[in-house]
Design a protein around this motif. Structure first.
Motif, PDB file in Angstrom:
ATOM      1  N   ALA A 126      48.096  67.978  39.941  1.00 23.79           N
ATOM      2  CA  ALA A 126      49.091  69.020  39.700  1.00 23.79           C
ATOM      3  C   ALA A 126      49.037  69.502  38.253  1.00 23.79           C
ATOM      4  O   ALA A 126      49.502  70.597  37.941  1.00 23.79           O
ATOM      5  CB  ALA A 126      50.493  68.504  40.036  1.00 23.79           C
ATOM      6  N   ILE A 127      48.467  68.683  37.366  1.00 28.96           N
ATOM      7  CA  ILE A 127      48.304  69.071  35.959  1.00 28.96           C
ATOM      8  C   ILE A 127      47.100  70.002  35.865  1.00 28.96           C
ATOM      9  O   ILE A 127      45.995  69.628  36.263  1.00 28.96           O
ATOM     10  CB  ILE A 127      48.076  67.835  35.065  1.00 28.96           C
ATOM     11  N   PRO A 128      47.269  71.229  35.373  1.00 25.38           N
ATOM     12  CA  PRO A 128      46.150  72.171  35.314  1.00 25.38           C
ATOM     13  C   PRO A 128      44.938  71.585  34.607  1.00 25.38           C
ATOM     14  O   PRO A 128      45.042  71.060  33.487  1.00 25.38           O
ATOM     15  CB  PRO A 128      46.726  73.353  34.526  1.00 25.38           C
ATOM     16  N   GLY A 129      43.785  71.636  35.284  1.00 23.84           N
ATOM     17  CA  GLY A 129      42.520  71.207  34.704  1.00 23.84           C
ATOM     18  C   GLY A 129      42.202  69.734  34.826  1.00 23.84           C
ATOM     19  O   GLY A 129      41.075  69.317  34.524  1.00 23.84           O
ATOM     20  N   PHE A 130      43.151  68.914  35.249  1.00 22.55           N
ATOM     21  CA  PHE A 130      42.927  67.460  35.241  1.00 22.55           C
ATOM     22  C   PHE A 130      41.831  67.085  36.228  1.00 22.55           C
ATOM     23  O   PHE A 130      41.849  67.475  37.392  1.00 22.55           O
ATOM     24  CB  PHE A 130      44.209  66.717  35.586  1.00 22.55           C
ATOM     25  N   ARG A 131      40.859  66.282  35.752  1.00 22.66           N
ATOM     26  CA  ARG A 131      39.743  65.833  36.588  1.00 22.66           C
ATOM     27  C   ARG A 131      39.951  64.377  37.000  1.00 22.66           C
ATOM     28  O   ARG A 131      40.067  63.496  36.145  1.00 22.66           O
ATOM     29  CB  ARG A 131      38.417  65.932  35.834  1.00 22.66           C
ATOM     30  N   VAL A 132      39.977  64.126  38.284  1.00 24.46           N
ATOM     31  CA  VAL A 132      40.086  62.739  38.761  1.00 24.46           C
ATOM     32  C   VAL A 132      38.719  62.180  39.128  1.00 24.46           C
ATOM     33  O   VAL A 132      38.595  60.984  39.410  1.00 24.46           O
ATOM     34  CB  VAL A 132      41.026  62.631  39.977  1.00 24.46           C
ATOM     35  N   SER A 133      37.686  63.034  39.114  1.00 19.43           N
ATOM     36  CA  SER A 133      36.325  62.586  39.412  1.00 19.43           C
ATOM     37  C   SER A 133      35.534  62.515  38.109  1.00 19.43           C
ATOM     38  O   SER A 133      35.191  63.548  37.516  1.00 19.43           O
ATOM     39  CB  SER A 133      35.642  63.552  40.384  1.00 19.43           C
ATOM     40  N   LEU A 134      35.263  61.296  37.661  1.00 19.20           N
ATOM     41  CA  LEU A 134      34.432  61.066  36.483  1.00 19.20           C
ATOM     42  C   LEU A 134      33.196  60.288  36.910  1.00 19.20           C
ATOM     43  O   LEU A 134      33.230  59.532  37.889  1.00 19.20           O
ATOM     44  CB  LEU A 134      35.192  60.258  35.419  1.00 19.20           C
ATOM     45  N   THR A 135      32.109  60.460  36.166  1.00 17.70           N
ATOM     46  CA  THR A 135      30.949  59.604  36.401  1.00 17.70           C
ATOM     47  C   THR A 135      31.298  58.198  35.947  1.00 17.70           C
ATOM     48  O   THR A 135      32.265  57.978  35.183  1.00 17.70           O
ATOM     49  CB  THR A 135      29.724  60.094  35.627  1.00 17.70           C
ATOM     50  N   GLU A 136      30.514  57.235  36.388  1.00 21.72           N
ATOM     51  CA  GLU A 136      30.758  55.851  35.973  1.00 21.72           C
ATOM     52  C   GLU A 136      30.705  55.722  34.457  1.00 21.72           C
ATOM     53  O   GLU A 136      31.528  55.039  33.848  1.00 21.72           O
ATOM     54  CB  GLU A 136      29.733  54.925  36.630  1.00 21.72           C
ATOM     55  N   LYS A 137      29.742  56.414  33.826  1.00 21.17           N
ATOM     56  CA  LYS A 137      29.633  56.357  32.364  1.00 21.17           C
ATOM     57  C   LYS A 137      30.846  56.980  31.699  1.00 21.17           C
ATOM     58  O   LYS A 137      31.391  56.429  30.719  1.00 21.17           O
ATOM     59  CB  LYS A 137      28.354  57.068  31.905  1.00 21.17           C
ATOM     60  N   GLU A 138      31.281  58.142  32.191  1.00 20.22           N
ATOM     61  CA  GLU A 138      32.467  58.783  31.623  1.00 20.22           C
ATOM     62  C   GLU A 138      33.690  57.873  31.749  1.00 20.22           C
ATOM     63  O   GLU A 138      34.496  57.764  30.816  1.00 20.22           O
ATOM     64  CB  GLU A 138      32.741  60.107  32.333  1.00 20.22           C
ATOM     65  N   PHE A 139      33.827  57.253  32.898  1.00 22.08           N
ATOM     66  CA  PHE A 139      34.954  56.350  33.145  1.00 22.08           C
ATOM     67  C   PHE A 139      34.952  55.193  32.150  1.00 22.08           C
ATOM     68  O   PHE A 139      35.959  54.913  31.487  1.00 22.08           O
ATOM     69  CB  PHE A 139      34.854  55.840  34.580  1.00 22.08           C
ATOM     70  N   ILE A 140      33.818  54.532  32.015  1.00 24.22           N
ATOM     71  CA  ILE A 140      33.720  53.378  31.113  1.00 24.22           C
ATOM     72  C   ILE A 140      33.903  53.812  29.668  1.00 24.22           C
ATOM     73  O   ILE A 140      34.639  53.167  28.900  1.00 24.22           O
ATOM     74  CB  ILE A 140      32.373  52.661  31.317  1.00 24.22           C
ATOM     75  N   ASP A 141      33.270  54.914  29.277  1.00 29.01           N
ATOM     76  CA  ASP A 141      33.395  55.387  27.888  1.00 29.01           C
ATOM     77  C   ASP A 141      34.840  55.728  27.551  1.00 29.01           C
ATOM     78  O   ASP A 141      35.312  55.452  26.435  1.00 29.01           O
ATOM     79  CB  ASP A 141      32.504  56.614  27.661  1.00 29.01           C
ATOM     80  N   GLN A 142      35.554  56.334  28.502  1.00 29.15           N
ATOM     81  CA  GLN A 142      36.942  56.698  28.224  1.00 29.15           C
ATOM     82  C   GLN A 142      37.816  55.464  28.052  1.00 29.15           C
ATOM     83  O   GLN A 142      38.659  55.411  27.147  1.00 29.15           O
ATOM     84  CB  GLN A 142      37.495  57.578  29.352  1.00 29.15           C
ATOM     85  N   VAL A 143      37.635  54.461  28.912  1.00 23.76           N
ATOM     86  CA  VAL A 143      38.434  53.232  28.780  1.00 23.76           C
ATOM     87  C   VAL A 143      38.090  52.533  27.466  1.00 23.76           C
ATOM     88  O   VAL A 143      38.979  51.989  26.791  1.00 23.76           O
ATOM     89  CB  VAL A 143      38.219  52.301  29.984  1.00 23.76           C
ATOM     90  N   LYS A 144      36.820  52.562  27.076  1.00 28.62           N
ATOM     91  CA  LYS A 144      36.434  51.963  25.794  1.00 28.62           C
ATOM     92  C   LYS A 144      37.109  52.678  24.632  1.00 28.62           C
ATOM     93  O   LYS A 144      37.524  52.056  23.650  1.00 28.62           O
ATOM     94  CB  LYS A 144      34.914  52.019  25.625  1.00 28.62           C
ATOM     95  N   GLU A 145      37.226  54.018  24.732  1.00 25.75           N
ATOM     96  CA  GLU A 145      37.762  54.802  23.616  1.00 25.75           C
ATOM     97  C   GLU A 145      39.282  54.757  23.530  1.00 25.75           C
ATOM     98  O   GLU A 145      39.836  54.544  22.443  1.00 25.75           O
ATOM     99  CB  GLU A 145      37.297  56.250  23.726  1.00 25.75           C
ATOM    100  N   ILE A 146      39.982  54.961  24.651  1.00 22.43           N
ATOM    101  CA  ILE A 146      41.444  55.043  24.574  1.00 22.43           C
ATOM    102  C   ILE A 146      42.150  53.952  25.390  1.00 22.43           C
ATOM    103  O   ILE A 146      43.375  53.864  25.381  1.00 22.43           O
ATOM    104  CB  ILE A 146      41.967  56.421  25.020  1.00 22.43           C
ATOM    105  N   GLY A 147      41.377  53.143  26.115  1.00 22.44           N
ATOM    106  CA  GLY A 147      41.981  52.032  26.851  1.00 22.44           C
ATOM    107  C   GLY A 147      42.574  52.398  28.190  1.00 22.44           C
ATOM    108  O   GLY A 147      43.257  51.580  28.820  1.00 22.44           O
ATOM    109  N   LEU A 148      42.308  53.624  28.686  1.00 22.20           N
ATOM    110  CA  LEU A 148      42.970  54.071  29.911  1.00 22.20           C
ATOM    111  C   LEU A 148      42.178  55.174  30.592  1.00 22.20           C
ATOM    112  O   LEU A 148      41.716  56.110  29.952  1.00 22.20           O
ATOM    113  CB  LEU A 148      44.366  54.598  29.567  1.00 22.20           C
TER     114      LEU A 148
END
Length: 433
Positions: A126-148
């Motif tokens: 419902a949030i404009p632009g929000f992506r719920v589909s990330l690659t495995e690398k994007e997912f891991i990199d994001q958790v490494k960077e911001i923890g979530l």
């Protein structure tokens, strides 16, 4: 080995060996076992049950039948949360941000809604632009960077479960606790998390409507997860009435943001603190649940949880203006009040029927392919036990159709005014072992 022998053993109440269970799961995946023999074993399990060792092996075999995430590149104890589903349950959104703000990595893989239950991914979209589909690398990199990160499953997760679940649905074996537990955990443990907190709902809006069944499921889930090497805790929480005040995708994002700003309904915050305190203890950021609860409260007070949620929105392509301007999300054309027709007390708000009312407006799916209207839903102005006067607003319906007579009829039939009653306890049981 023959499938007939596996069916015979379970039909006669024997404990299946690891080899028998692995043979069964392998045959499900490679299609060497026909549907009628799978169905026969499912029915035998339904009537005979499974011991803890069998449930753990079944879960692990189903998990290993597909892809598994490797999160070893992320430092710290990774903690996730699972809910068996409910109405108005937007808990994961503020909860994940609050726990991540304590320094615990939260790699959360979530699902979509079907029927009267809402899905975390649908709310986020419902949030404009929000992506719920990330690659495995994007997912891991994001958790490494911001923890979530909160995303949908990628790859082929537990393919054995997909076939088994389809047969459970048509053979009336859906409510078998060993089969439910293995289905949930084979998918959840594939996310690679180190620890897991489970919210098992009970009541009218829950899958487990009888509390005794919810207790059995909760204990089974914790036992299996711990047996699989994933530290776990669980709670049993009430779903006789909707959680919080808002039902619907844009509305539930608004309520989640309110919680992170220190506002929002008390029952939602209590559930978040109860689940979150377990996550913080499992993540070893606190020694006791009480200490963990205070840490979580502090993340709201100092704004760090809201900041974490904002960072997640930005990194997943969403418009962060939603934090202060929720009106950028889809908005319903009509806001229609349903008012009390008598004095009294709220004695019942049937959770699943409120979810169905939102679904009829377009806020939920009757079938997987249905398109959602993110703008619609319900806002509840009272909860069970509240005193009501005639003319008070009970529910505001957010609709894109002016004629809501069918929805109003459903709401009135399930929002009952009568003699004074005691509000149901939100937290029925906490399971830490």
């Amino acid at each position: 080995m023959r499938m007939l022998d596996v069916i015979d053993a379970k039909r006669n109440g024997k404990v299946l060996s690891d080899e028998q269970i692995q043979y069964f799961v392998d045959g499900v995946v490679d299609n060497s076992i026909p549907d009628y023999q799978i169905s026969a074993l499912l029915m035998a399990i339904y009537f005979q049950g499974m011991e803890a060792s069998e449930q753990t092996k079944l879960t692990m075999a189903m998990l290993e039948s597909g892809d598994q995430l490797d999160l070893s590149a992320i430092d710290g104890i990774k903690v996730d949360k699972h809910s068996t589903g409910g109405v108005g349950d937007k808990t994961s959104l503020p909860l994940a941000a609050m726990v991540a703000a304590t320094g615990i990595p939260v790699p959360m893989i979530s699902g979509r809604g079907l029927g009267h239950t809402g899905g975390t991914l649908d709310k986020l979209e419902a949030i404009p632009g929000f992506r719920v589909s990330l690659t495995e690398k994007e997912f891991i990199d994001q958790v490494k960077e911001i923890g979530l990160a909160i995303v949908g499953a990628t790859g082929q997760i537990a393919p054995a479960d997909a076939r088994i679940y389809g047969l459970r649905d048509v053979t009336d074996t859906v409510d078998s606790i060993p089969l439910i537990a293995s289905s949930i955990l084979s998918k959840k443990l594939a996310s690679g998390t180190d620890a897991l907190v489970i919210d098992v709902k009970t009541g009218a809006g829950a899958f487990m409507k009888v509390e005794a069944d919810a207790q059995k499921l909760a204990h089974a889930l914790v036992e299996i997860a711990n047996g699989a090497g994933v530290n776990s805790m669980a709670i049993i929480s009430d779903m006789n009435q909707p959680l919080g005040e808002k039902i619907g995708n844009s509305l539930e994002i608004e309520e989640s943001i309110d919680i992170l700003k220190g506002k929002g309904p008390q029952d939602l915050m209590e559930l978040i603190l109860t689940l979150g305190s377990q996550m913080v203890v499992l993540g070893k950021k606190a020694d006791t649940l009480d200490e963990a609860r205070e840490l979580l409260k502090q993340t709201v007070t100092d704004g760090s949880a809201l900041k974490k949620f904002t960072q997640m929105i930005e990194m997943q392509g969403g418009d962060t203006a939603v934090i202060d301007h929720p009106e950028i999300m889809p908005q319903a054309k009509y806001h229609i009040d349903i008012k009390a027709q008598s004095d009294g007390y709220v004695t019942q708000i049937t959770a699943d029927e409120m979810g169905i009312a939102s679904m009829q407006l377009g806020g939920g799916r009757a079938a997987k392919e249905d398109q959602l209207d993110y703008s619609v839903g319900l806002v509840l102005h009272h909860k069970i036990g509240d005193k009501i006067k005639r003319g008070d607003s009970l529910v505001t319906v957010y609709s894109n159709q002016e004629d809501i007579s069918r929805v109003e009829q459903l709401i009135r039939a399930n929002f009952i005014i009568g003699a004074q009653v005691t509000a149901p306890e939100l937290i029925h049981e906490i399971i830490t072992d």
